[in-house]
Scaffold this motif. Structure first.
Motif, PDB file in Angstrom:
ATOM      1  N   UNK A   1       0.824  -1.212   0.000  1.00  0.00           N
ATOM      2  CA  UNK A   1       0.000   0.000   0.000  1.00  0.00           C
ATOM      3  C   UNK A   1       0.859   1.264   0.000  1.00  0.00           C
ATOM      4  N   UNK A   2       1.935   1.295   0.809  1.00  0.00           N
ATOM      5  CA  UNK A   2       2.699   2.538   0.967  1.00  0.00           C
ATOM      6  C   UNK A   2       3.848   2.680  -0.026  1.00  0.00           C
ATOM      7  N   UNK A   3       4.277   1.593  -0.654  1.00  0.00           N
ATOM      8  CA  UNK A   3       5.492   1.683  -1.469  1.00  0.00           C
ATOM      9  C   UNK A   3       5.392   2.602  -2.676  1.00  0.00           C
ATOM     10  N   UNK A   4       4.175   2.915  -3.217  1.00  0.00           N
ATOM     11  CA  UNK A   4       4.153   3.922  -4.291  1.00  0.00           C
ATOM     12  C   UNK A   4       4.719   5.276  -3.867  1.00  0.00           C
ATOM     13  N   UNK A   5       4.729   5.572  -2.582  1.00  0.00           N
ATOM     14  CA  UNK A   5       5.315   6.823  -2.104  1.00  0.00           C
ATOM     15  C   UNK A   5       6.829   6.819  -2.184  1.00  0.00           C
ATOM     16  N   UNK A   6       7.404   5.623  -2.351  1.00  0.00           N
ATOM     17  CA  UNK A   6       8.867   5.482  -2.357  1.00  0.00           C
ATOM     18  C   UNK A   6       9.344   4.766  -3.619  1.00  0.00           C
ATOM     19  N   UNK A   7       8.595   4.923  -4.704  1.00  0.00           N
ATOM     20  CA  UNK A   7       8.902   4.167  -5.928  1.00  0.00           C
ATOM     21  C   UNK A   7      10.261   4.521  -6.507  1.00  0.00           C
ATOM     22  N   UNK A   8      10.754   5.721  -6.239  1.00  0.00           N
ATOM     23  CA  UNK A   8      12.064   6.129  -6.757  1.00  0.00           C
ATOM     24  C   UNK A   8      13.181   5.911  -5.738  1.00  0.00           C
ATOM     25  N   UNK A   9      12.856   5.277  -4.637  1.00  0.00           N
ATOM     26  CA  UNK A   9      13.860   5.058  -3.608  1.00  0.00           C
ATOM     27  C   UNK A   9      14.843   3.958  -3.974  1.00  0.00           C
TER      28      UNK A   9
ATOM     29  N   UNK B   1      -2.625   4.159  -3.360  1.00  0.00           N
ATOM     30  CA  UNK B   1      -2.030   5.477  -3.188  1.00  0.00           C
ATOM     31  C   UNK B   1      -1.228   5.826  -4.433  1.00  0.00           C
ATOM     32  N   UNK B   2      -1.331   7.046  -4.898  1.00  0.00           N
ATOM     33  CA  UNK B   2      -0.511   7.539  -6.001  1.00  0.00           C
ATOM     34  C   UNK B   2      -0.003   8.921  -5.622  1.00  0.00           C
ATOM     35  N   UNK B   3       1.306   9.078  -5.721  1.00  0.00           N
ATOM     36  CA  UNK B   3       1.910  10.373  -5.405  1.00  0.00           C
ATOM     37  C   UNK B   3       2.560  10.933  -6.660  1.00  0.00           C
ATOM     38  N   UNK B   4       2.130  12.135  -7.055  1.00  0.00           N
ATOM     39  CA  UNK B   4       2.678  12.810  -8.224  1.00  0.00           C
ATOM     40  C   UNK B   4       3.520  13.974  -7.738  1.00  0.00           C
ATOM     41  N   UNK B   5       4.827  13.726  -7.680  1.00  0.00           N
ATOM     42  CA  UNK B   5       5.715  14.729  -7.102  1.00  0.00           C
ATOM     43  C   UNK B   5       5.742  16.011  -7.926  1.00  0.00           C
ATOM     44  N   UNK B   6       5.701  15.872  -9.244  1.00  0.00           N
ATOM     45  CA  UNK B   6       5.820  17.047 -10.113  1.00  0.00           C
ATOM     46  C   UNK B   6       4.684  18.041  -9.877  1.00  0.00           C
ATOM     47  N   UNK B   7       3.486  17.513  -9.673  1.00  0.00           N
ATOM     48  CA  UNK B   7       2.330  18.393  -9.455  1.00  0.00           C
ATOM     49  C   UNK B   7       1.921  18.476  -7.990  1.00  0.00           C
TER      50      UNK B   7
ATOM     51  N   UNK C   1      -0.727  13.014   6.311  1.00  0.00           N
ATOM     52  CA  UNK C   1       0.242  12.473   5.353  1.00  0.00           C
ATOM     53  C   UNK C   1       0.410  13.436   4.180  1.00  0.00           C
ATOM     54  N   UNK C   2      -0.702  13.939   3.654  1.00  0.00           N
ATOM     55  CA  UNK C   2      -0.621  14.877   2.533  1.00  0.00           C
ATOM     56  C   UNK C   2       0.163  16.129   2.922  1.00  0.00           C
ATOM     57  N   UNK C   3      -0.027  16.584   4.147  1.00  0.00           N
ATOM     58  CA  UNK C   3       0.699  17.767   4.622  1.00  0.00           C
ATOM     59  C   UNK C   3       2.192  17.490   4.707  1.00  0.00           C
ATOM     60  N   UNK C   4       2.550  16.303   5.181  1.00  0.00           N
ATOM     61  CA  UNK C   4       3.971  15.941   5.247  1.00  0.00           C
ATOM     62  C   UNK C   4       4.594  15.905   3.857  1.00  0.00           C
ATOM     63  N   UNK C   5       3.812  15.482   2.878  1.00  0.00           N
ATOM     64  CA  UNK C   5       4.278  15.445   1.485  1.00  0.00           C
ATOM     65  C   UNK C   5       4.197  16.814   0.816  1.00  0.00           C
ATOM     66  N   UNK C   6       3.540  17.762   1.498  1.00  0.00           N
ATOM     67  CA  UNK C   6       3.276  19.084   0.918  1.00  0.00           C
ATOM     68  C   UNK C   6       2.526  18.926  -0.396  1.00  0.00           C
ATOM     69  N   UNK C   7       1.490  18.069  -0.340  1.00  0.00           N
ATOM     70  CA  UNK C   7       0.727  17.725  -1.545  1.00  0.00           C
ATOM     71  C   UNK C   7      -0.751  18.001  -1.339  1.00  0.00           C
ATOM     72  N   UNK C   8      -1.434  18.287  -2.458  1.00  0.00           N
ATOM     73  CA  UNK C   8      -2.889  18.420  -2.439  1.00  0.00           C
ATOM     74  C   UNK C   8      -3.505  17.029  -2.470  1.00  0.00           C
ATOM     75  N   UNK C   9      -4.556  16.811  -1.684  1.00  0.00           N
ATOM     76  CA  UNK C   9      -5.144  15.486  -1.524  1.00  0.00           C
ATOM     77  C   UNK C   9      -6.388  15.327  -2.389  1.00  0.00           C
ATOM     78  N   UNK C  10      -6.470  14.151  -3.051  1.00  0.00           N
ATOM     79  CA  UNK C  10      -7.643  13.792  -3.837  1.00  0.00           C
ATOM     80  C   UNK C  10      -8.062  12.364  -3.442  1.00  0.00           C
ATOM     81  N   UNK C  11      -9.332  12.184  -3.084  1.00  0.00           N
ATOM     82  CA  UNK C  11      -9.837  10.870  -2.664  1.00  0.00           C
ATOM     83  C   UNK C  11     -10.995  10.475  -3.584  1.00  0.00           C
ATOM     84  N   UNK C  12     -10.991   9.242  -4.030  1.00  0.00           N
ATOM     85  CA  UNK C  12     -12.081   8.751  -4.881  1.00  0.00           C
ATOM     86  C   UNK C  12     -12.418   7.327  -4.481  1.00  0.00           C
ATOM     87  N   UNK C  13     -13.653   6.904  -4.836  1.00  0.00           N
ATOM     88  CA  UNK C  13     -14.121   5.545  -4.539  1.00  0.00           C
ATOM     89  C   UNK C  13     -14.532   4.888  -5.849  1.00  0.00           C
ATOM     90  N   UNK C  14     -14.301   3.573  -5.924  1.00  0.00           N
ATOM     91  CA  UNK C  14     -14.653   2.866  -7.165  1.00  0.00           C
ATOM     92  C   UNK C  14     -15.261   1.509  -6.832  1.00  0.00           C
TER      93      UNK C  14
END
Length: 512
Positions: free
Chosen positions: A353-361, A467-473, A499-512
């Protein structure tokens, strides 16, 4: 469908769990006795075989090698103490070990004229057979002990005992050239001519070792009680905040400064400050003379203290190759999760679940992420008010191989943030500086991601969402299955926003 093994991608990096494999189970409760020139010790290993815990660990300072240069015989008082200690060890082992003890003796017993007599007396009175090994075999076993903690390492292993000092090369997980010498501090005490005589003897001996070993510019791994005592004094001199000797690093400049520090201080006062025994402290001034000469002759690029040595090498000797190749950190964390977590197996789900946040690690970063996910719930029995600090304390001070001190703090901080939003106000703040600010932030992100992921707790192998983190945006996206809508309550939402604040990212949540 529940998943009971690691994903294929994960298995490619870390391998599938082996701690419960038959080849590993037979290494449970393995007992070894090390009859050294200065001490006699029993260690019983248990837990994850690749990164074993010390189920039992007792040492008696016998000084068998004291006076050996003058008399040619073992120290009589030390011999009596050693016999008593071994008799005790045999009784203990009969109660807690799965098999018979394995015992080895090193320099003092192999050099003393009454060494065979001592071994025969031990066998007669305790039933334990002592295997007297030569210097090269001692060097090989010590090097294997280092490989237990650092798989695939390169460098020079230096094991100092009371009566001898061994060197061994390690290259990509293999032990190479080995050599032994009489540079143990008990031997140096008997050298004539005072400090000048010792320096001449040390230099002459090191010159011979250099001819045999050649240039050694990789890492120097230091094994043995005298080296660990020097490291402890170095920690005291530096006011180093993490009191863990394994993987402690020094430079040649540190050693020179610590030699001066020892000379400037009262040895008894310094001994008490460092928590060393009187017998050990008495050998430190001699040992540091050897270390200074060693560094001058071989010029390694850095120095690492190893708490693993001949005893761990004896365990490593019994490991199948597949187990030897495993990451000791990951195997230990898998074992801890299986033993102590509320839901064994959920750590793998959380990691996915969390590893997409560290895909470039790097691989080193991913192994820390994996370790944290495996350990995220093993301290659940601690009182909630202290759970975060308990996690940090366990991670930074646990007996884990393959962890630099900075990595211990990273792991500790991640687990602290698993249970606590902020890290300020703990008793561990002085340790945070062992990490740079970016790594502190990454540990916080990991901890907060685990803190949120645990809110979606259902069962191992369950789809927690994506989880998907888009660092560029600077965007953090969470996609949850519709059936998890009820799990995404206000507390979960607050944790995700943290978590979003720690990443300094805007949060988007969706359900499918």
């Amino acid at each position: 469908m529940n998943v009971t093994i690691d994903s294929l991608e994960d298995a490619d990096i870390f391998g599938r769990p082996l701690f419960n494999d038959p080849s590993s189970r037979k290494l449970k409760r393995v007992g070894v006795v090390d009859v050294g020139s200065n001490s006699v010790r029993l260690v019983v290993f248990d837990g994850a075989a690749r990164s074993p815990a010390y189920f039992f660990n007792e040492k008696i300072m016998c000084a068998l090698g004291a006076g050996l240069s003058d008399t040619g015989r073992l120290n009589p008082e030390g011999r009596a103490r050693a016999l008593s200690a071994i008799a005790r060890f045999q009784e203990i082992a009969a109660q807690i070990c799965n098999g018979p003890l394995t015992a080895v003796a090193t320099a003092a017993v192999r050099e003393a004229e009454d060494g065979p007599e001592f071994c025969a007396e031990v066998l007669d009175k305790t039933g334990l057979e002592i295997h007297v090994i030569d210097g090269k075999e001692e060097a090989r076993l010590s090097a294997q002990g280092v490989l237990l903690g650092w798989p695939g390492s390169y460098g020079l292993v230096c094991d100092i005992g009371g009566s001898s000092m061994e060197l061994a090369e390690i290259n990509d997980g293999e032990v190479g050239e080995r050599v032994t010498s009489k540079l143990g501090p008990l031997k140096l005490q008997d050298i004539e001519g005072g400090a000048e005589g010792r320096q001449a003897y040390i230099q002459k001996t090191l010159d011979k070792l250099y001819v045999k070993m050649g240039d050694q510019e990789n890492r120097l791994f230091l094994v043995g009680g005298s080296w660990r005592a020097i490291a402890r004094v170095d920690m005291e001199r530096r006011a180093y905040p993490l009191n863990v000797l394994h993987e402690y690093r020094m430079t040649a400049e540190d050693v020179a400064a610590t030699a001066a520090f020892i000379a400037e201080n009262d040895l008894e006062e310094l001994r008490q400050r460092c928590g060393l025994s009187a017998q050990r402290m008495a050998l430190v001034p001699f040992a540091i003379e050897v270390l200074i000469g060693l560094l001058d002759r071989f010029t390694p690029y850095d120095i690492a203290i190893s708490s693993y040595g001949i005893r761990e090498g004896m365990l490593y000797e019994q490991m199948p190759d597949e187990l030897r190749r495993r990451d000791p950190l990951i195997e230990a964390c898998r074992h801890a999760e299986s033993k102590d977590a509320r839901l064994p197996g959920f750590g793998r789900t959380l990691y996915d679940f969390v590893k997409p946040l560290f895909k470039d690690g790097s691989k080193d970063r991913k192994r820390l992420v994996k370790a944290a996910c495996l350990l995220h719930d093993v301290s659940w029995r601690a009182h909630p008010d202290y759970r975060a600090e308990t996690c940090f304390d366990n991670a930074t001070r646990a007996n884990l191989g393959g962890l630099k001190h900075s990595e211990r703090v990273f792991l500790g901080l991640a687990l602290l943030h698993r249970y606590r939003n902020k890290r300020e106000g703990t008793r561990f703040e002085e340790l945070y500086d062992l990490l740079n600010l970016e790594d502190q932030k990454q540990a916080e992100i990991l901890g907060k991601a685990m803190r949120f992921g645990a809110m979606l707790w259902m069962q191992a192998g369950t789809d927690l969402g994506k989880l998907t983190y888009k660092a560029a945006s600077a965007e953090l996206h969470l996609e949850l299955p519709d059936r998890a809508r009820a799990l995404y309550g206000e507390v979960a939402e607050a944790r995700l926003q943290s978590l979003a604040s720690a990443l300094e990212a805007e949060l988007f949540v969706s359900f499918s």
